[in-house]
Design a protein around this motif. Structure first.
Motif, short mmCIF file in Angstrom:
data_model
loop_
_atom_site.label_atom_id
_atom_site.label_comp_id
_atom_site.label_asym_id
_atom_site.label_seq_id
_atom_site.Cartn_x
_atom_site.Cartn_y
_atom_site.Cartn_z
N PRO A 1 -0.69 -3.55 -11.10
CA PRO A 1 -0.01 -4.84 -11.03
C PRO A 1 1.47 -4.64 -11.31
O PRO A 1 1.89 -3.63 -11.87
N PRO A 2 2.29 -5.63 -10.93
CA PRO A 2 3.72 -5.49 -11.24
C PRO A 2 3.92 -5.40 -12.74
O PRO A 2 3.15 -5.97 -13.52
N SER A 3 4.92 -4.66 -13.13
CA SER A 3 5.24 -4.48 -14.55
C SER A 3 5.55 -5.83 -15.19
O SER A 3 6.31 -6.62 -14.64
N TRP B 1 0.86 -1.18 0.00
CA TRP B 1 0.00 0.00 0.00
C TRP B 1 0.89 1.23 0.00
O TRP B 1 1.74 1.40 0.88
N LEU B 2 0.73 2.05 -1.01
CA LEU B 2 1.41 3.35 -1.09
C LEU B 2 0.56 4.31 -0.26
O LEU B 2 -0.62 4.54 -0.58
N GLU B 3 1.15 4.85 0.79
CA GLU B 3 0.39 5.69 1.72
C GLU B 3 1.18 6.94 2.09
O GLU B 3 2.40 6.98 1.93
N HIS B 4 0.48 7.90 2.61
CA HIS B 4 1.10 9.11 3.16
C HIS B 4 2.12 9.73 2.20
O HIS B 4 3.21 10.10 2.61
N PHE B 5 1.73 9.86 0.95
CA PHE B 5 2.62 10.44 -0.05
C PHE B 5 2.27 11.92 -0.18
O PHE B 5 1.31 12.29 -0.84
N ARG C 1 -1.03 -0.75 -4.34
CA ARG C 1 -2.39 -0.24 -4.12
C ARG C 1 -2.31 1.11 -3.42
O ARG C 1 -1.35 1.39 -2.71
N LEU C 2 -3.33 1.92 -3.60
CA LEU C 2 -3.42 3.20 -2.91
C LEU C 2 -4.84 3.69 -2.94
O LEU C 2 -5.67 3.15 -3.67
N ASN C 3 -5.11 4.69 -2.14
CA ASN C 3 -6.36 5.41 -2.31
C ASN C 3 -6.06 6.90 -2.29
O ASN C 3 -5.10 7.36 -1.68
N VAL C 4 -6.86 7.61 -3.05
CA VAL C 4 -6.70 9.05 -3.23
C VAL C 4 -8.09 9.66 -3.09
O VAL C 4 -9.10 8.98 -3.36
#
Length: 157
Positions: free
Chosen positions: A144-146, A76-80, A111-114
């Protein structure tokens, strides 16, 4: 592009990045009628995990942060958050490329949410994220992964 550095975050970074989060998110939260000056900072404090977070430095000063939290076979990509003066100057893309390279090397989904309507969604779309689901407030995105990374990893490279 602006010269920047990433360093592992520490618990001492939480207040500086909470302030950056409040500045960055205020326009979108106000647009959605959800801005609360205490809550916007407290949500970062509550979810801040230094072990999975990096602080962005420009000229030695804290200019943002980003977290990549593992969950199962995904991250999870977070707090960016980057201070507004850095937005649109290539720093976010450079940071994101590095994190996605890690995901690709591990064949992990990102994954992330915006927030709905946030201009940040365009950054994520340019880097291969697609909308998975959305409601009136949140947009959940997945990448997905590249395929190139998966093929390269499969050859033992």
């Amino acid at each position: 592009m602006v010269d920047f550095a990433l360093r592992p975050s520490t618990a001492a970074d939480v207040e500086a990045v909470a302030e950056i989060r409040a500045r960055v998110m205020r326009p979108d939260l106000e647009r959605l009628g959800r801005y609360d000056p205490h809550r916007v900072r407290q949500r970062l404090r509550d979810g801040f995990e230094p072990a999975h977070t990096w602080t962005v430095l420009v000229s030695g000063e804290v200019a943002g942060c980003v977290a990549l939290r593992p969950e199962g076979d995904a991250y999870w990509l977070e707090h960016f958050y980057l201070v507004p003066a850095l937005q649109g100057r290539g720093v976010g893309s450079a940071v994101l490329r590095g994190l996605l390279a890690r995901c690709d090397a591990e064949r992990a989904t990102a994954r992330l949410n915006v927030l709905a309507g946030s201009p940040a969604a365009r950054l994520y779309e340019r880097h291969g994220f697609a909308v998975e689901s959305a409601d009136a407030v949140d947009v959940f995105m997945v990448r997905p992964p590249s395929a190139t990374a998966a093929v390269t990893a499969g050859r033992g490279a």
